[in-house]
Design an enzyme around this catalytic site. Structure first.
Site, PDB file in Angstrom:
ATOM      1  CD  GLU A 151      44.207  31.418  65.120  1.00 37.68           C
ATOM      2  OE1 GLU A 151      44.659  31.857  64.026  1.00 37.68           O
ATOM      3  OE2 GLU A 151      44.444  30.394  65.725  1.00 37.68           O
ATOM      4  NE  ARG A 274      27.007  27.851  65.795  1.00 35.59           N
ATOM      5  CZ  ARG A 274      27.573  27.250  64.838  1.00 35.59           C
ATOM      6  NH1 ARG A 274      27.094  26.035  64.336  1.00 35.59           N
ATOM      7  NH2 ARG A 274      28.743  27.830  64.584  1.00 35.59           N
ATOM      8  NE  ARG A 299       4.479  60.202  75.792  1.00 40.84           N
ATOM      9  CZ  ARG A 299       5.164  61.342  75.662  1.00 40.84           C
ATOM     10  NH1 ARG A 299       5.759  61.842  76.773  1.00 40.84           N
ATOM     11  NH2 ARG A 299       5.300  62.213  75.097  1.00 40.84           N
ATOM     12  N   GLY A 375       9.732  56.001  71.418  1.00 38.89           N
ATOM     13  CA  GLY A 375      10.237  57.523  70.858  1.00 38.89           C
ATOM     14  C   GLY A 375      11.590  57.937  71.210  1.00 38.89           C
ATOM     15  N   GLY A 376      11.724  59.324  71.517  1.00 41.59           N
ATOM     16  CA  GLY A 376      12.943  59.797  71.855  1.00 41.59           C
ATOM     17  C   GLY A 376      13.276  59.470  73.291  1.00 41.59           C
ATOM     18  CD  GLU A 399      28.792  31.042  71.520  1.00 42.97           C
ATOM     19  OE1 GLU A 399      28.109  29.925  71.730  1.00 42.97           O
ATOM     20  OE2 GLU A 399      29.120  31.393  72.802  1.00 42.97           O
ATOM     21  CD  GLU A 403      25.763  36.371  57.425  1.00 46.73           C
ATOM     22  OE1 GLU A 403      26.110  36.396  58.425  1.00 46.73           O
ATOM     23  OE2 GLU A 403      24.925  37.658  57.029  1.00 46.73           O
TER      24      GLU A 403
HETATM   25  N1  COS Z   1      29.615  18.092  65.083  1.00 45.51           N
HETATM   26  C1  COS Z   1      30.820  17.481  64.885  1.00 45.51           C
HETATM   27  N2  COS Z   1      31.394  17.379  63.677  1.00 45.51           N
HETATM   28  C2  COS Z   1      31.220  18.410  63.161  1.00 45.51           C
HETATM   29  C3  COS Z   1      30.147  19.213  63.125  1.00 45.51           C
HETATM   30  C4  COS Z   1      29.474  19.113  64.340  1.00 45.51           C
HETATM   31  N3  COS Z   1      28.177  20.126  64.176  1.00 45.51           N
HETATM   32  N4  COS Z   1      30.114  19.822  61.964  1.00 45.51           N
HETATM   33  C5  COS Z   1      31.346  19.511  61.200  1.00 45.51           C
HETATM   34  N5  COS Z   1      31.951  18.597  62.046  1.00 45.51           N
HETATM   35  C6  COS Z   1      33.190  17.914  61.441  1.00 45.51           C
HETATM   36  C7  COS Z   1      33.034  17.292  60.064  1.00 45.51           C
HETATM   37  O1  COS Z   1      32.432  16.053  60.174  1.00 45.51           O
HETATM   38  C8  COS Z   1      34.237  17.170  59.380  1.00 45.51           C
HETATM   39  O2  COS Z   1      35.193  16.084  60.050  1.00 45.51           O
HETATM   40  P1  COS Z   1      35.877  15.165  58.977  1.00 45.51           P
HETATM   41  O3  COS Z   1      36.887  16.086  58.492  1.00 45.51           O
HETATM   42  O4  COS Z   1      36.786  14.383  60.213  1.00 45.51           O
HETATM   43  O5  COS Z   1      35.018  14.511  58.368  1.00 45.51           O
HETATM   44  C9  COS Z   1      34.943  18.623  60.102  1.00 45.51           C
HETATM   45  O6  COS Z   1      34.087  18.748  61.186  1.00 45.51           O
HETATM   46  C10 COS Z   1      34.972  19.726  59.229  1.00 45.51           C
HETATM   47  O7  COS Z   1      33.805  19.779  59.009  1.00 45.51           O
HETATM   48  P2  COS Z   1      33.213  20.838  57.617  1.00 45.51           P
HETATM   49  O8  COS Z   1      33.788  20.134  56.107  1.00 45.51           O
HETATM   50  O9  COS Z   1      31.607  21.161  57.567  1.00 45.51           O
HETATM   51  O10 COS Z   1      33.891  22.142  57.936  1.00 45.51           O
HETATM   52  P3  COS Z   1      33.858  23.768  57.211  1.00 45.51           P
HETATM   53  O11 COS Z   1      35.423  24.234  57.309  1.00 45.51           O
HETATM   54  O12 COS Z   1      33.481  23.554  56.021  1.00 45.51           O
HETATM   55  O13 COS Z   1      33.341  24.559  58.240  1.00 45.51           O
HETATM   56  C11 COS Z   1      31.472  25.716  59.045  1.00 45.51           C
HETATM   57  C12 COS Z   1      31.849  24.828  58.069  1.00 45.51           C
HETATM   58  C13 COS Z   1      31.209  27.267  58.173  1.00 45.51           C
HETATM   59  C14 COS Z   1      29.955  25.442  59.439  1.00 45.51           C
HETATM   60  C15 COS Z   1      32.135  26.026  60.269  1.00 45.51           C
HETATM   61  O14 COS Z   1      33.476  26.300  59.970  1.00 45.51           O
HETATM   62  C16 COS Z   1      31.631  26.987  61.398  1.00 45.51           C
HETATM   63  O15 COS Z   1      30.802  26.653  62.007  1.00 45.51           O
HETATM   64  N6  COS Z   1      32.142  28.278  61.448  1.00 45.51           N
HETATM   65  C17 COS Z   1      31.872  29.401  62.430  1.00 45.51           C
HETATM   66  C18 COS Z   1      32.522  29.105  63.720  1.00 45.51           C
HETATM   67  C19 COS Z   1      32.062  29.877  64.815  1.00 45.51           C
HETATM   68  O16 COS Z   1      30.608  29.640  64.907  1.00 45.51           O
HETATM   69  N7  COS Z   1      32.942  30.536  65.363  1.00 45.51           N
HETATM   70  C20 COS Z   1      32.414  31.279  66.578  1.00 45.51           C
HETATM   71  C21 COS Z   1      33.294  30.884  67.629  1.00 45.51           C
HETATM   72  S1  COS Z   1      33.169  31.767  69.154  1.00 45.51           S
HETATM   73  S2  COS Z   1      34.843  32.117  69.456  1.00 45.51           S
END
Ligand code: COS
Length: 414
Positions: A151, A274, A299, A375-376, A399, A403
């Protein structure tokens, strides 16, 4: 038996080799089937995608006609089980398809990647029998699928989403309200795996991702509409838009798994796709490299092809080496994914993120070097390298940004 014991045994059984005893060898060759798939997709990309790729990029036209022709190859259902009309293949082959599409047209590659990876595979893995029966045959037939998590204020921090779901008074529907963003295939998709938070879930507002629920939303549902289409730097032929949910009625049967259990489903889907984006980045690198190599042969400067000047040789060598390293990571992550699902191997989050991190950075680096070799001319639309350069950038962002990939890798390490 440990390694020392094995060696000892080898010495005792003079004729037996260690290899014969372990019975395992690291094999980097591709199977005949994988080679055939590569050739098939390369043929499609060169004959169907290539003639229109520049114009579609220029005009931001989605490859709808090309998608219809692609359906004749029968590869749109590779993540759908056979009983639902799919034609499953191994995970390395899936990456090869994306790589070959991206070598010519990275926009088409991401359209395919989201359809098979984020949409079909998520329903196949997490949907119930009734959902699979209802949706997978349609997706395998070629109706385009999408996935909608992000979002405006919730990209990297996906759990911060504000899109809300509330059960209707008669308990038959969820009513969804909010706006989703950065939805690939958004204008074309008929079937979308979409995430929103159930406001009545006991964990809503308690846990950060509390209440997050995965829904299967059809574009024909009441209250669903497509919003703004983004005007982008790269992958311009892939449509990216907002989706507007205004009292959108989604039947309760369309909740995937359980209400409030959506966040792990979203994360798992990203682990899978990913690898697809890493394969897309690999294809971009390959396409840009091939253009640079061809140009460097043709070239001439200072009386010889520039390919024979040492600095260009160094660029080409470094490009080829990094591409090979990307390829190894992409195929290894694909293999790890298959091991995870088919043989109960460990989760492949780290491998997927490593592949995307490295292949994405490589696509950016290789396409920039390719422009330098040309180049260009490389800076003009006369050659495809400027398009590859623009297309490469997004592989470091979507995705999961680079970072985010580092966060996922570090968490796995620590
Ligand atoms: N597979 C299954 N479950 C997963 C998982 C995975 N790879 N990674 C995390 N989870 C689960 C955790 O176990 C946790 O579950 P419980 O609360 O039931 O224990 C839950 O998901 C939350 O995990 P976490 O605490 O790691 O969440 P965060 O908010 O800290 O998120 C990141 C961490 C940054 C890694 C995550 O938000 C992310 O991947 N962000 C990027 C999103 C993205 O790629 N967006 C692009 C989409 S394309 S429209």
């Amino acid at each position: 038996m440990d390694f020392v014991e094995l060696l000892f045994l080898c010495k005792r059984i003079k004729k037996a080799s260690l290899l014969a005893l372990t019975g395992r060898v690291m094999d980097f060759t591709q199977t005949d089937e994988q080679e055939m798939i590569r050739e098939l997709v390369r043929d499609f990309a060169e004959t169907v995608l290539s003639p229109t790729v520049e114009a579609r990029d220029e005009n931001q036209t989605a490859p709808s006609e090309e998608w219809l022709q692609f359906l004749e190859y029968g590869l749109q259902g590779v993540t759908v089980p056979e009983e639902y009309g799919g034609s499953p293949i191994d995970d390395v082959s899936e990456s090869i398809i994306i790589e070959e599409l991206a070598r010519v047209d990275p926009s088409f590659a991401v359209m395919y990647c989201v359809h098979v990876g984020l949409c079909c595979k998520t329903i196949a893995l997490h949907g119930n029998d009734e959902q699979k029966e209802r949706y997978l045959p349609r997706l395998a037939e070629g109706e385009v699928g999408a996935y909608s998590l992000s979002e405006a204020g919730a990209g990297t921090d996906a759990a911060a989403m504000t899109c809300k779901a509330k059960l209707s008074d008669d308990g038959t529907h969820y009513i969804l309200n909010g706006e989703k963003m950065w939805v690939t295939n958004g204008t074309q998709a008929k079937i979308i795996v979409l995430f929103a938070k159930d406001v009545d879930h006991p964990e809503y507002g308690v846990k950060k991702h509390g209440g997050t629920t995965a829904f299967i939303v059809e574009s024909s549902f009441e209250g669903f509409s497509v919003g703004k289409k983004e005007d982008k730097l790269g992958i311009r032929s892939s449509d990216t838009c907002t989706l507007i949910l205004q009292d959108c009625k989604v039947p309760v049967e369309n909740v995937i798994k359980q209400v409030g259990k959506g966040f792990p489903i979203a994360m798992n889907a990203l682990d899978n796709s990913r690898i697809g984006i890493a394969a897309q980045a690999l294809g971009i690198s390959q396409g840009a490299f091939e253009s640079a190599l061809k140009y460097a042969h043709e070239r001439e400067a200072f009386g010889k092809p520039i390919a024979h000047h040492q600095m260009i040789m160094a660029y080409l060598s470094d490009m080829a080496t990094r591409i090979d390293a990307s390829r190894l990571l992409v195929y290894k992550a694909s293999w790890a994914k298959q091991q995870h699902y088919e043989n109960g191997g460990p989760r492949h989050s780290k491998e997927a993120s490593m592949a995307k991190l490295y292949a994405g950075d490589t696509a950016m680096w290789v396409s920039e070097r390719a422009i330098q070799v040309l180049g260009g001319y490389g800076y003009t639309k006369e050659f495809p390298v400027e398009r590859f350069f623009r297309d490469a950038k997004i592989t470091q962002i979507y995705e999961g940004t680079q970072e985010v990939q580092r966060i996922v890798i570090a968490r796995a390490l620590l």
